[in-house]
Design a protein around this motif. Structure first.
Motif, PDB file in Angstrom:
ATOM      1  N   LEU A  62       4.167  -8.725  14.528  1.00 18.81           N
ATOM      2  CA  LEU A  62       4.522  -9.288  13.227  1.00 18.81           C
ATOM      3  C   LEU A  62       3.305  -9.779  12.457  1.00 18.81           C
ATOM      4  N   ARG A  63       2.309 -10.294  13.178  1.00 16.71           N
ATOM      5  CA  ARG A  63       1.147 -10.855  12.482  1.00 16.71           C
ATOM      6  C   ARG A  63       0.356  -9.781  11.749  1.00 16.71           C
ATOM      7  N   ASP A  64       0.377  -8.554  12.217  1.00 16.05           N
ATOM      8  CA  ASP A  64      -0.299  -7.469  11.494  1.00 16.05           C
ATOM      9  C   ASP A  64       0.355  -7.249  10.128  1.00 16.05           C
ATOM     10  N   ILE A  65       1.685  -7.303  10.096  1.00 12.09           N
ATOM     11  CA  ILE A  65       2.395  -7.157   8.824  1.00 12.09           C
ATOM     12  C   ILE A  65       2.057  -8.327   7.913  1.00 12.09           C
ATOM     13  N   HIS A  66       2.029  -9.526   8.492  1.00 10.76           N
ATOM     14  CA  HIS A  66       1.696 -10.712   7.693  1.00 10.76           C
ATOM     15  C   HIS A  66       0.310 -10.578   7.067  1.00 10.76           C
ATOM     16  N   THR A  67      -0.649 -10.080   7.862  1.00  9.85           N
ATOM     17  CA  THR A  67      -2.029  -9.977   7.374  1.00  9.85           C
ATOM     18  C   THR A  67      -2.108  -9.077   6.142  1.00  9.85           C
ATOM     19  N   ILE A  68      -1.458  -7.933   6.213  1.00 11.66           N
ATOM     20  CA  ILE A  68      -1.437  -7.026   5.057  1.00 11.66           C
ATOM     21  C   ILE A  68      -0.778  -7.713   3.867  1.00 11.66           C
ATOM     22  N   MET A  69       0.315  -8.411   4.129  1.00  9.70           N
ATOM     23  CA  MET A  69       1.041  -9.083   3.051  1.00  9.70           C
ATOM     24  C   MET A  69       0.178 -10.165   2.406  1.00  9.70           C
ATOM     25  N   TRP A  70      -0.562 -10.922   3.213  1.00  8.81           N
ATOM     26  CA  TRP A  70      -1.416 -11.984   2.671  1.00  8.81           C
ATOM     27  C   TRP A  70      -2.507 -11.407   1.762  1.00  8.81           C
ATOM     28  N   ILE A  71      -3.136 -10.314   2.242  1.00  9.41           N
ATOM     29  CA  ILE A  71      -4.208  -9.708   1.436  1.00  9.41           C
ATOM     30  C   ILE A  71      -3.630  -9.192   0.121  1.00  9.41           C
ATOM     31  N   ALA A  72      -2.455  -8.560   0.202  1.00  6.02           N
ATOM     32  CA  ALA A  72      -1.821  -8.038  -1.014  1.00  6.02           C
ATOM     33  C   ALA A  72      -1.439  -9.171  -1.950  1.00  6.02           C
ATOM     34  N   MET A  73      -0.929 -10.272  -1.405  1.00  5.04           N
ATOM     35  CA  MET A  73      -0.563 -11.426  -2.239  1.00  5.04           C
ATOM     36  C   MET A  73      -1.798 -11.997  -2.942  1.00  5.04           C
ATOM     37  N   ARG A  74      -2.897 -12.032  -2.212  1.00  5.55           N
ATOM     38  CA  ARG A  74      -4.126 -12.588  -2.814  1.00  5.55           C
ATOM     39  C   ARG A  74      -4.664 -11.659  -3.898  1.00  5.55           C
ATOM     40  N   TYR A  75      -4.447 -10.366  -3.722  1.00  7.02           N
ATOM     41  CA  TYR A  75      -4.989  -9.388  -4.675  1.00  7.02           C
ATOM     42  C   TYR A  75      -4.052  -9.172  -5.858  1.00  7.02           C
ATOM     43  N   PHE A  76      -2.762  -8.993  -5.554  1.00  4.62           N
ATOM     44  CA  PHE A  76      -1.812  -8.657  -6.608  1.00  4.62           C
ATOM     45  C   PHE A  76      -0.971  -9.839  -7.080  1.00  4.62           C
TER      46      PHE A  76
END
Length: 891
Positions: free
Chosen positions: A211-225
């Protein structure tokens, strides 16, 4: 006043009871929903809604001053903030307060938090102003990450609405810096789990593909978009809808597994421990059958899910990197009409060509392998390779150019493991080699293999590739020379990929794998000889480790039989290299220096037999003369010892000189020559100069019970015996030798420790201390869920004068002592022993004769001996297990 306080206290107590009841009712309903197999998304949302309701009501109950809801806000953060709560997940909250009101509301906040703990919530809380949030986010990316997921719960919505704009205005963690920090965090976490999601006891949340791998992608996307969910990546063109759905399916599956895991464990637990796997298998409706255990059926879809999730998140990670760090102008260079380099990364020049010429999917892999200037593969190319993989059907797979390209990949050491990883990540490997697809995610429930079969096979190829590195010349010189002699490395690498390809199928996986690997090689248009060569390696991939660890390598007949089996040096070289890689690629505790030494001994002895084209009997004397000359050379600086050596050696038989290297024989001479009559019995310990083992020499008057006494003394010192031998002399003395492993590596053991061990063995012999109670240890946590019945199997080779007795049992302290004590009881003489431990199972081999020095021919005697050994081992093991259980229950 007292009455007023008492009334308030009673009111709070009543509230605590009411809220606890609400929490219990919520938990009961959640369990009922789980039992009814309600979708995991609904379970997660139910828990979030339940917690929201209770926290809001608790906030309103505790914060009754009107100004509270103007000056403070209750904010959900972390997993609670992103609305992801499994049954026992932690609840993280932020109490956001306005400037200058901290002291005013401190008692109320303290009472509120204490109330949450009193009602049974495990709360992680922080109290911050907007300025505190900026300051602490700047210093700690974890704080910044939690605030990205912040969600309003109660109190001042106006205050909460200022949080994200304040962080943006303060330019906390710019996107590039945030991406790099999160990537470093991810790599550190993956490294903790040995960079594989396929361990026997994976972590659902933190492990690779979890699950943490999915979270990591989501965090980066949230910070970018910006935005709050993964679907924003679809809207911005970073994810295809199909990939988004795969991510959501994978996430929901992990939620389902984590929900069940929490309920089974009765607490927050993210590790799929063996104890939980056994229970979860029943929950998920998995049961044993002839070919697979229930746990294997449970875990196969889990491993396939995390593998798919890791592939998608890795591709997204690459895509985000290319976007965030994109140069102003791309540097594009054509490779051919089908491919190009974009900023050093491989890219399709015209993706539309794939549908017409799907073989270029394989060409992409060969280009990646053969061009060192290619830094990697672009995310768009990875996506196309994955999405178009189904174009590789049987007809395309059997095309001559595709098969030639595939075999060519295995024929080159350059970037081989990276290329196979690329093919695995894009699922092309399973399309090109259908047998590989079948074992993807296949668990081997035996504690010997710590990875899934597909991960193990790729790990073996990595270890084979490591043997080509110059460092091998120092560590494993014989393997280095064998690797240099390889004529066709593709045969070895293909055998590495196929040796366990039939695991999980009914029948002997070596025999089944032989058939499957031969068919693959023939389909690939390999010659009849090469196809049989690969199939032979697969069929016999266990033969060398079996022989080196369970048979007497100083018996000429053993070497003769093995030389006959391999036939020639080419087969021997390949089998030796495959065996090394297989052992090293199985698990971190399978390979050690001693096993490597035994393997090398068998390899060199067989090489000599093949080279001279004679039976080993014919070369016994030359070998003895060689080791004696080498030993004398090591004693060259002490002429007195050289004279002593000749006198001592006259008392020893040929078997002694075939059992040890020159350095060890020289050490024996030195110890015996420097000992006086009052020193007997002689006991000497030393660390071997080149292998991570401790050698033990005991020289004493021959007696039937001496071996049992020494075995008990070694066990009292927590020394793990891996080999034992005895050499009777005509003067009534016997030399006993042991090879032992200390509790830690020998390098960490002090000289004082070895001297203490010497004293223990010496005084045990002097005092004739036969009786010994093996120390009690709690059964291995994992082993409690596996059955390892104690067995004794006897065999006798034609022409030999001894019986080989193989003991298989659960590993436990004092096992060697218990066996040899039973042999003593039956007046069975022990010639030598080889000890092998695989995970928590031992397979010990004892070479024995009866009281008259003959092999045990009588089946009844064998049966009685086997029963007594089983009773001796199991009675101690079971009593220790029961005692351990009783202690746990008592505590």
């Amino acid at each position: 006043m007292r009455k007023h306080v008492s009334t308030a206290a009673l009111h709070i107590d009543a509230n605590i009871r009411d809220f606890r009841q609400r929490i219990n009712d919520s938990a009961s309903k959640l369990n009922q929903m789980h039992d009814r197999n309600v979708r995991p998304v609904r379970l997660v949302q139910f828990r979030v809604n339940s917690v929201d309701s209770i926290l809001k009501d608790a906030w309103n109950e505790m914060m009754q001053q009107p100004a509270c809801n103007q000056d403070m806000a209750l904010v959900a953060v972390g997993g609670y903030g992103r609305e992801e709560l499994n049954p026992y997940s932690d609840i993280d909250i932020l109490i956001l307060i306005d400037n200058g009101v901290q002291e005013k509301y401190a008692p109320m906040i303290e009472q509120f938090v204490r109330f949450l703990w009193d009602i049974g919530y495990e709360i992680g809380h922080s109290i911050r102003t907007l300025g505190d949030c900026v300051k602490q986010s700047r210093n700690d990316i974890t704080v910044m990450t939690n605030l990205l997921e912040a969600r309003y719960c109660a109190g001042s919505n106006e205050l909460f609405s200022q949080l994200k704009p304040t962080l943006e205005k303060s330019k906390v963690w710019p996107v590039r810096k945030f991406y790099q920090a999160k990537l470093d965090e991810l790599e550190t976490r993956h490294h903790k789990f040995a960079d594989t999601a396929f361990n026997l006891e994976p972590n659902v949340k933190e492990g690779p593909g979890g699950l943490r791998d999915i979270h990591t992608i989501m965090w980066i996307a949230m910070r970018y978009f910006g935005g709050r969910d993964l679907h924003g990546l679809v809207e911005h063109g970073f994810l295809l809808e199909e990939e988004y759905q795969s991510l959501i399916r994978g996430r929901n599956y992990l939620w389902k597994m984590r929900n069940a895991l929490h309920i089974v464990a009765g607490r927050r637990e993210d590790r799929l421990l063996f104890a939980h796997q056994v229970k979860l298998a029943k929950v998920f409706g998995c049961f044993d059958d002839d070919s697979n255990k229930a746990v294997e059926k449970l875990m196969k879809p889990y491993f396939r899910t995390v593998k798919e999730l890791r592939h998608i998140t890795s591709m997204l990670q690459q895509h985000l990197y290319e976007t965030i760090f994109a140069p102003k102008r791309h540097k594009i260079k054509a490779i051919n009409e089908r491919f190009r380099l974009v900023d050093g990364y491989l890219d399709f020049a015209n993706p539309a060509q794939i549908d017409q010429f799907p073989q270029i999917l394989v060409e992409a892999c060969t280009l990646f392998q053969n061009h060192e200037k290619i830094r990697g593969v672009r995310s768009s190319t990875l996506r196309l390779m994955r999405s178009k993989r189904r174009l590789i059907n049987r007809q395309l797979r059997l095309r001559q150019d595709v098969q030639a390209a595939l075999i060519n990949i295995f024929s080159k050491e350059q970037r081989l493991t990276e290329t196979l990883k690329l093919m695995d990540d894009t699922n092309l490997l399973g399309r090109l080699i259908p047998q590989f697809k079948q074992i993807t995610g296949q668990l081997q429930y035996d504690l010997f293999h710590v990875y899934t079969v597909d991960a193990h096979l790729l790990n073996v190829i990595w270890h084979l590739h490591q043997l080509t590195r110059p460092e091998t010349a120092q560590e494993l010189p014989a393997a280095w020379e064998a690797m240099k002699r390889l004529v066709k490395p593709e045969r070895l690498f293909l055998a590495g990929l196929f040796h366990d390809i039939a695991k999980g199928q009914s029948g002997d996986h070596s025999q089944l794998g032989e058939v499957q690997s031969y068919k693959f090689c023939k389909d690939a248009k390999m010659s009849e000889y090469d196809a049989h060569f690969v199939a032979w390696l697969v069929r016999h991939h266990l033969a060398m480790s079996f022989t080196s660890q369970r048979e007497d390598l100083n018996d000429p007949e053993v070497i003769s039989r093995f030389a006959t089996k391999v036939g020639n040096q080419e087969h021997l070289d390949n089998l030796y290299l495959l065996t090394i890689a297989d052992m090293r690629g199985t698990g971190p505790n399978v390979w050690n220096d001693w096993k490597g030494k035994m393997l090398e001994h068998l390899f060199l002895a067989t090489s000599r037999a093949l080279l001279t084209n004679t039976l080993p009997h014919d070369e016994v004397m030359p070998r003895i003369q060689e080791v004696q000359l080498d030993s004398l050379a090591q004693l060259n600086k002490q002429p007195r010892l050289k004279t002593s050596a000749q006198r001592i050696w006259e008392l020893l038989d040929d078997d002694y000189f075939l059992s040890y290297d020159a350095n060890t024989i020289a050490w024996h001479v030195e110890q015996l020559s420097n000992a006086s009559a009052i020193d007997f019995p002689l006991v000497a310990f030393r660390t071997h100069p080149s292998i991570e083992v401790v050698q033990v020499l005991v020289f004493a008057t021959s007696s039937d019970e001496l071996f049992t006494i020494v075995a008990g003394a070694l066990d009292r010192q927590h020394l793990n015996v891996v080999e034992a031998r005895m050499h009777p002399l005509p003067n009534g003395l016997t030399a006993y030798t042991f090879v032992v492993l200390t509790p830690d590596s020998y390098a960490s053991q002090s000289e004082r420790y070895l001297r203490s061990s010497e004293d223990e063995v010496y005084h045990s012999i002097i005092n004739r201390k036969i009786e010994h109670s093996p120390r009690s240890v709690a059964p291995h946590r994992v082993a409690q869920h596996m059955q390892f019945p104690t067995r004794a199997v006897f065999s006798h080779s034609s022409g030999s004068d001894y019986t080989m007795m193989e003991i298989s049992a659960r590993d436990r302290p004092g096992l060697l002592y218990l066996v040899v004590r039973t042999l003593l009881k039956h007046r069975i003489k022990l010639l030598s022993a080889k000890i092998t431990t695989s995970g928590v199972r031992v397979r010990d081999v004892f070479f024995i004769v009866d009281r008259d020095g003959n092999y045990l021919a009588d089946k009844k005697t064998q049966s009685i001996l086997a029963d007594d050994i089983r009773q001796a081992v199991d009675s101690v093991t079971h009593s220790k297990s029961r005692r351990s259980t009783q202690l746990k229950e008592h505590s």
